[in-house]
Scaffold this motif. Structure first.
Motif, short mmCIF file in Angstrom:
data_model
loop_
_atom_site.label_atom_id
_atom_site.label_comp_id
_atom_site.label_asym_id
_atom_site.label_seq_id
_atom_site.Cartn_x
_atom_site.Cartn_y
_atom_site.Cartn_z
N SER A 76 0.85 -1.19 0.00
CA SER A 76 0.00 0.00 0.00
C SER A 76 0.89 1.24 0.00
O SER A 76 2.09 1.16 0.29
N ASP A 81 0.55 -2.24 4.49
CA ASP A 81 -0.43 -3.24 4.10
C ASP A 81 -0.07 -3.75 2.71
O ASP A 81 0.67 -3.09 1.99
N THR A 82 -0.62 -4.91 2.32
CA THR A 82 -0.44 -5.36 0.94
C THR A 82 -1.80 -5.28 0.25
O THR A 82 -2.80 -5.75 0.79
N ARG A 83 -1.84 -4.67 -0.90
CA ARG A 83 -3.08 -4.57 -1.67
C ARG A 83 -3.08 -5.68 -2.72
O ARG A 83 -2.03 -6.06 -3.23
N LEU A 85 -4.42 -6.63 -6.38
CA LEU A 85 -5.02 -6.09 -7.60
C LEU A 85 -5.52 -7.26 -8.44
O LEU A 85 -4.76 -8.18 -8.75
N ASP A 90 -8.11 -2.66 -7.46
CA ASP A 90 -7.76 -2.96 -6.06
C ASP A 90 -8.98 -3.58 -5.37
O ASP A 90 -9.94 -2.89 -5.02
N THR A 92 -8.80 -5.55 -2.57
CA THR A 92 -8.39 -6.02 -1.24
C THR A 92 -9.55 -6.11 -0.26
O THR A 92 -9.71 -7.12 0.42
N ASP A 93 -10.36 -5.04 -0.17
CA ASP A 93 -11.42 -5.03 0.83
C ASP A 93 -12.52 -6.04 0.51
O ASP A 93 -12.98 -6.76 1.39
#
Ligand code: DC
Length: 226
Positions: A76, A81-83, A85, A90, A92-93
């Motif tokens: 990130s 943090d690591t995102r 893709l 993105d 991630t969430d």
């Protein structure tokens, strides 16, 4: 003659909520090794298939999706943090939700989907070492790993941990609903024909029920640096 250097691998397998994700990240940081979050790959394929409106039980369509989905891990902006893709988006969430977990578990039972993700996973094995987090890291993907751990915890405790994590992210969930979902997912992951969730014969078992995270990390670290 030069001898090929074998890059060491530590596999950390176990059911969801066993602490694998947090422990793998902390141990990888401490060792200075790379990290493979294999669950994120299955979540990404489940997500991409859902976004494309595919029927998750359509084996051919989901396999093509697994073969063509571009998945990238990227730090990130704040480096905390690591995102993840997925095809450049993105996600991630979205990938952290129980819905994404259930979709991942469904498509993960398709052998050709698992096959499509093998080379990607093997590519993470780079010097100085790799911590591989998943369900079949020690049994199927890295059977030659020098270090193998299998983390467990009671379903009630795992549900409590997930509840806390998801609540902190502001998601609306109930503890009893989560426990039911976790038990259903475990049953599906453990009973599938290919790469079922089970400890490798040579894995060290760590039951993390009631164990603080730093103690779990110490137990896992001791497997690599006794
Ligand atoms: O670790 P996780 O909760 O992010 O994994 C999501 C799902 O992906 C899990 O229910 C089963 C599947 N999975 C798998 O089949 N094999 C792996 N190595 C990792 C995850």
């Amino acid at each position: 003659m030069t001898r090929a250097v074998v890059v060491p691998v530590l596999t950390i397998d176990g059911p969801s909520g066993s602490g694998k994700g947090t422990v793998s990240r902390l141990v990888a940081e401490r060792l200075g090794w790379r990290l493979l979050d294999s669950g994120a790959l299955y979540r990404a394929v489940g997500y991409a298939a859902g976004a494309a409106g595919l029927d998750l039980s359509d084996v051919d369509a989901v396999t093509r999706c697994a073969e063509s989905t571009r998945i990238r891990f990227q730090p990130s902006v704040d480096g905390q943090d690591t995102r993840v893709l997925v095809n450049g988006h993105d996600a991630t969430d979205e990938l952290r939700t129980e819905t994404a977990g259930a979709a991942a578990s469904a498509i993960a039972s398709i052998p050709s989907v698992r096959q499509a993700l093998v080379d990607l996973q093997l590519g993470f094995r780079k010097a100085p070492g790799l911590v591989a987090d998943g369900r079949d890291m020690g049994t199927v993907i890295f059977p030659d790993a020098a270090y193998k751990v299998f983390l467990t915890a009671s379903a009630a405790e795992r549900a409590k941990r997930r509840y806390k994590q998801l609540k902190e992210k502001g998601l609306s969930v109930t503890l009893s609903g989560l426990q039911r979902e976790i038990e259903a997912r475990d049953a599906r992951d453990a009973s599938r024909a290919v790469a079922p969730l089970k400890p490798a014969a040579d894995a060290v078992l760590v039951d993390t029920t009631g164990m603080p995270i730093d103690e779990v990390v110490a137990n896992v670290f001791a497997v690599v640096r006794p």
